[in-house]
Design a protein around this motif. Structure first.
Motif, PDB file in Angstrom:
ATOM      1  N   GLU A 113       0.816  -1.211   0.000  1.00  0.00           N
ATOM      2  CA  GLU A 113       0.000   0.000   0.000  1.00  0.00           C
ATOM      3  C   GLU A 113       0.848   1.259   0.000  1.00  0.00           C
ATOM      4  OE1 GLU A 113      -3.571   0.417   1.836  1.00  0.00           O
ATOM      5  OE2 GLU A 113      -4.276  -1.470   0.995  1.00  0.00           O
ATOM      6  N   GLY A 114       2.163   1.091  -0.033  1.00  0.00           N
ATOM      7  CA  GLY A 114       3.068   2.227  -0.109  1.00  0.00           C
ATOM      8  C   GLY A 114       4.145   1.967  -1.137  1.00  0.00           C
ATOM      9  N   ALA A 115       5.109   2.863  -1.201  1.00  0.00           N
ATOM     10  CA  ALA A 115       6.155   2.753  -2.216  1.00  0.00           C
ATOM     11  C   ALA A 115       7.129   1.622  -1.928  1.00  0.00           C
ATOM     12  CB  ALA A 115       6.919   4.075  -2.304  1.00  0.00           C
ATOM     13  N   GLY A 116       7.182   1.164  -0.672  1.00  0.00           N
ATOM     14  CA  GLY A 116       8.117   0.106  -0.322  1.00  0.00           C
ATOM     15  C   GLY A 116       9.531   0.632  -0.171  1.00  0.00           C
ATOM     16  N   GLY A 117      10.500  -0.273  -0.081  1.00  0.00           N
ATOM     17  CA  GLY A 117      11.887   0.127   0.090  1.00  0.00           C
ATOM     18  C   GLY A 117      12.087   0.930   1.364  1.00  0.00           C
ATOM     19  N   ALA A 118      12.973   1.917   1.321  1.00  0.00           N
ATOM     20  CA  ALA A 118      13.257   2.736   2.497  1.00  0.00           C
ATOM     21  C   ALA A 118      12.027   3.501   2.969  1.00  0.00           C
ATOM     22  CB  ALA A 118      14.402   3.700   2.199  1.00  0.00           C
ATOM     23  N   ALA A 119      11.112   3.809   2.053  1.00  0.00           N
ATOM     24  CA  ALA A 119       9.914   4.560   2.430  1.00  0.00           C
ATOM     25  C   ALA A 119       9.062   3.811   3.441  1.00  0.00           C
ATOM     26  CB  ALA A 119       9.085   4.868   1.179  1.00  0.00           C
ATOM     27  N   ALA A 120       9.186   2.496   3.489  1.00  0.00           N
ATOM     28  CA  ALA A 120       8.372   1.701   4.417  1.00  0.00           C
ATOM     29  C   ALA A 120       8.816   1.845   5.867  1.00  0.00           C
ATOM     30  CB  ALA A 120       8.407   0.233   4.003  1.00  0.00           C
ATOM     31  N   VAL A 121      10.081   2.226   6.087  1.00  0.00           N
ATOM     32  CA  VAL A 121      10.577   2.354   7.468  1.00  0.00           C
ATOM     33  C   VAL A 121      10.834   3.798   7.882  1.00  0.00           C
ATOM     34  CG1 VAL A 121      11.556   0.036   7.520  1.00  0.00           C
ATOM     35  CG2 VAL A 121      12.963   1.939   6.715  1.00  0.00           C
ATOM     36  N   ARG A 122      10.827   4.717   6.940  1.00  0.00           N
ATOM     37  CA  ARG A 122      11.085   6.119   7.273  1.00  0.00           C
ATOM     38  C   ARG A 122      10.066   6.719   8.256  1.00  0.00           C
ATOM     39  NH1 ARG A 122      14.626   9.423   4.702  1.00  0.00           N
ATOM     40  NH2 ARG A 122      13.256  11.170   5.198  1.00  0.00           N
ATOM     41  N   PRO A 123       8.792   6.300   8.249  1.00  0.00           N
ATOM     42  CA  PRO A 123       7.840   6.905   9.196  1.00  0.00           C
ATOM     43  C   PRO A 123       8.174   6.651  10.664  1.00  0.00           C
ATOM     44  CG  PRO A 123       6.679   5.807   7.395  1.00  0.00           C
ATOM     45  CD  PRO A 123       8.124   5.409   7.287  1.00  0.00           C
ATOM     46  N   PHE A 124       8.978   5.643  10.955  1.00  0.00           N
ATOM     47  CA  PHE A 124       9.321   5.318  12.338  1.00  0.00           C
ATOM     48  C   PHE A 124      10.632   6.042  12.666  1.00  0.00           C
ATOM     49  CE2 PHE A 124       7.561   1.528  10.116  1.00  0.00           C
ATOM     50  CZ  PHE A 124       6.243   1.723  10.495  1.00  0.00           C
ATOM     51  N   ASN A 125      10.506   7.258  13.189  1.00  0.00           N
ATOM     52  CA  ASN A 125      11.671   8.142  13.219  1.00  0.00           C
ATOM     53  C   ASN A 125      11.770   8.947  14.507  1.00  0.00           C
ATOM     54  OD1 ASN A 125      14.002   9.180  11.968  1.00  0.00           O
ATOM     55  ND2 ASN A 125      12.908  11.004  11.253  1.00  0.00           N
ATOM     56  N   GLN A 126      11.321   8.335  15.609  1.00  0.00           N
ATOM     57  CA  GLN A 126      11.417   9.016  16.899  1.00  0.00           C
ATOM     58  C   GLN A 126      12.264   8.167  17.846  1.00  0.00           C
ATOM     59  OE1 GLN A 126       7.684   9.600  18.897  1.00  0.00           O
ATOM     60  NE2 GLN A 126       8.611  10.662  20.639  1.00  0.00           N
ATOM     61  N   ARG A 127      13.375   8.715  18.276  1.00  0.00           N
ATOM     62  CA  ARG A 127      14.219   7.988  19.224  1.00  0.00           C
ATOM     63  C   ARG A 127      13.755   8.319  20.646  1.00  0.00           C
ATOM     64  NH1 ARG A 127      18.706   5.330  18.591  1.00  0.00           N
ATOM     65  NH2 ARG A 127      19.083   6.176  16.495  1.00  0.00           N
ATOM     66  N   HIS A 128      13.456   7.258  21.420  1.00  0.00           N
ATOM     67  CA  HIS A 128      12.982   7.498  22.781  1.00  0.00           C
ATOM     68  C   HIS A 128      13.910   6.914  23.844  1.00  0.00           C
ATOM     69  CE1 HIS A 128      10.822   3.463  23.454  1.00  0.00           C
ATOM     70  NE2 HIS A 128      11.422   3.359  22.302  1.00  0.00           N
ATOM     71  N   ARG A 129      15.013   6.297  23.426  1.00  0.00           N
ATOM     72  CA  ARG A 129      16.045   5.880  24.374  1.00  0.00           C
ATOM     73  C   ARG A 129      17.359   5.743  23.621  1.00  0.00           C
ATOM     74  NH1 ARG A 129      12.883   0.980  24.341  1.00  0.00           N
ATOM     75  NH2 ARG A 129      12.022   1.626  26.330  1.00  0.00           N
ATOM     76  N   LEU A 130      18.460   5.652  24.344  1.00  0.00           N
ATOM     77  CA  LEU A 130      19.768   5.519  23.721  1.00  0.00           C
ATOM     78  C   LEU A 130      19.864   4.200  22.959  1.00  0.00           C
ATOM     79  CD1 LEU A 130      22.143   6.773  26.567  1.00  0.00           C
ATOM     80  CD2 LEU A 130      21.530   7.969  24.439  1.00  0.00           C
ATOM     81  N   SER A 131      20.524   4.249  21.830  1.00  0.00           N
ATOM     82  CA  SER A 131      20.756   3.033  21.052  1.00  0.00           C
ATOM     83  C   SER A 131      21.625   2.078  21.864  1.00  0.00           C
ATOM     84  CB  SER A 131      21.458   3.394  19.741  1.00  0.00           C
ATOM     85  OG  SER A 131      21.657   2.246  18.947  1.00  0.00           O
ATOM     86  N   GLY A 132      21.244   0.784  21.866  1.00  0.00           N
ATOM     87  CA  GLY A 132      22.004  -0.230  22.573  1.00  0.00           C
ATOM     88  C   GLY A 132      21.697  -0.324  24.053  1.00  0.00           C
TER      89      GLY A 132
END
Length: 481
Positions: free
Chosen positions: A282-301
């Motif tokens: 239902e979307g363009a796929g590829g990187a566009a499928a994960v770009r909407p998830f873009n809020q960091r709420h804790r440190l990586s790792g």
């Protein structure tokens, strides 16, 4: 707690079209070449988009019931048909048209393939995913590796709920579609229920996550990926301005990016958005499928939080790093070298990117070949297919991340690189997907268990399967047995 087995079939939001029968999607009806894209791409995108809408709420999500033989050129040639000579003589597989609560799972309807969100249709859907969604073909090996068979099934038992039970008891109590136990190059047990057989391609659901991790390890050994400490954007420029793009591959492999991704299977969560943007196209796929998830709420790792989007980012990294599709890389680096006897398929999004968080489809014995390869630290005979150091690193809780020792308390499982760690007296690990899909591996003895199912609860720790596995290890997994 976020866990490894979500499924759209559990969503409360179901469109009216879900009662529409996909009778035209039955295997035999795809014989007409006009309905097939012979380059392995599956049906036309327009038809798939329409079917995707119908399938909303039934097709598996990241680890759910994603299985089924896709009608491509492979199907017309008998894609799931094992190659001659791949199995030596011995005790034959055992097939049953029955199973626990068989009528509730569609026995009277001959286990139909319909896009209806009810258990009676799950057997058909979970063994025909690539017939309903667009996928890419992974051809079987030119020369399949040979598997021997035990002359008789070993006597197996396990303890559960204070009672001693047998393998027959387990199958009578659990909605298992396929079960295979092997050690070395020998099949000890091969059973099928609900009319399934050794030609069906069963969905991996999230077992595909571990396959993705193993391909990442091969790419590192080849120098295609330089370091696990590289950020994802180093290989996927389209993610350069995103939080996932700034996350290291190591933390993505450990499900520890710190990027907010809600996976509670409510029908309105991020998991739903990922499915719509990938396998339902239902979307363009590829990187566009994960770009909407873009809020960091804790440190990586800092903390484990199960997120199928992180595996999808790894799939984008992999395809860009190796310069080919993930399916082609799988065929070249694993399927051909390990001697797969059947064609496999991997569901793709609108951009042609594989849904690496789920949706690899294969026959049971090829899952067993993969499991045996992992049990032997990536080696087949004298041939090292997956670097042994990588297999061990991926399937061991790292010393600097004690928080990964137990991330799924109900099953007492830890986490490595996209792989579940079975806590116990010796190193064992598992690939786990929704509704009971699982592979258990004991490197000490080279023993493996492959299990496909239609369990009612998607997020099900299946404690009885773990008890069965421990009983199998006790019975035939001793170092001198």
């Amino acid at each position: 707690m976020a866990i490894a087995i979500p499924v759209l079939a559990t969503y409360s939001v179901v469109r009216a079209e879900l009662t529409y029968p996909l009778s035209h999607c039955r295997w035999t009806d795809y014989a007409a070449p006009t309905s097939v894209n012979l380059d392995g791409g599956g049906m036309t995108r327009a038809n798939l988009h329409r079917i995707g809408k119908i399938l909303f709420g039934i097709v598996c999500f990241a680890l759910s019931g994603c299985q089924s033989p896709m009608r491509t050129e492979a199907a017309s040639a008998g894609a799931g048909t094992p190659s001659p000579g791949s199995i030596s003589t011995g005790s034959a597989p055992r097939f049953s048209a029955d199973g626990p609560d068989a009528d509730e799972y569609g026995a009277r309807l001959d286990y139909p393939v319909k896009a209806v969100n009810r258990p009676r249709f799950w057997v058909g859907i979970f063994s025909h995913q690539d017939q309903l969604l667009e996928g890419r073909l992974i051809r079987r090996a030119d020369t399949p590796s040979r598997l021997a068979r035990a002359s008789v099934e070993p006597a197996l038992s396990y303890m559960y709920d204070g009672q001693k039970r047998t393998l027959d008891d387990y199958l009578a109590r659990n909605p298992t579609t396929g079960l295979l136990i092997a050690r070395g190059d020998t099949i000890l047990v091969e059973r099928y229920q609900y009319g399934r057989n050794d030609r069906h391609r069963f969905t991996s659901a999230s077992m595909a996550k571990t396959v993705t991790a193993m391909l990442i390890g091969i790419a590192i050994s080849e120098g295609r990926i330089r370091s696990l400490d590289d950020p994802a954007a180093a290989y996927v420029p389209a993610l350069a301005d995103t939080e996932y793009g700034r996350t290291s591959l190591r933390h993505l492999l450990q499900m520890s990016s710190g990027v907010r991704f809600e996976e509670n299977y409510s029908g309105t969560d991020d998991a739903q958005r990922l499915v719509l943007g990938t396998i339902l196209q239902e979307g363009a796929g590829g990187a566009a499928a994960v770009r909407p998830f873009n809020q960091r709420h804790r440190l990586s790792g800092a903390l484990f939080s199960y997120s199928s989007a992180e595996t999808q980012v790894l799939g984008l990294v992999l395809s860009n790093a190796v310069g080919s599709t993930v399916a082609d890389y799988l065929r070249q680096k694993l399927w051909e070298p390990m001697g797969a006897e059947g064609d496999a398929t991997w569901i793709i999004d609108a951009a042609g990117q594989e849904a690496t968080y789920c949706c690899l489809n294969a026959v049971l014995r090829d899952y067993a070949r993969l499991a045996l390869l992992l049990a032997h630290e990536g080696r087949l005979g004298h041939k090292q297919i997956i670097p042994s150091d990588w297999v061990r690193e991926a399937t061991t809780v790292p010393a600097d991340r004690p928080d990964l020792s137990v991330v799924w308390p109900e099953a007492q499982l830890g986490y490595g690189y996209q792989t579940w760690i079975i806590n116990g007296r010796r190193r064992m690990f598992a690939l786990i997907g929704a509704h009971g899909q699982a592979i258990y591996v004991d490197p000490t003895s080279g023993l493996v268990l492959v299990h496909t199912a239609v369990r009612r609860q998607a997020a099900d720790p299946n404690k009885e399967a773990l008890a069965l596995w421990r009983g199998i290890v006790d019975a035939v997994g001793g170092p001198n047995k």
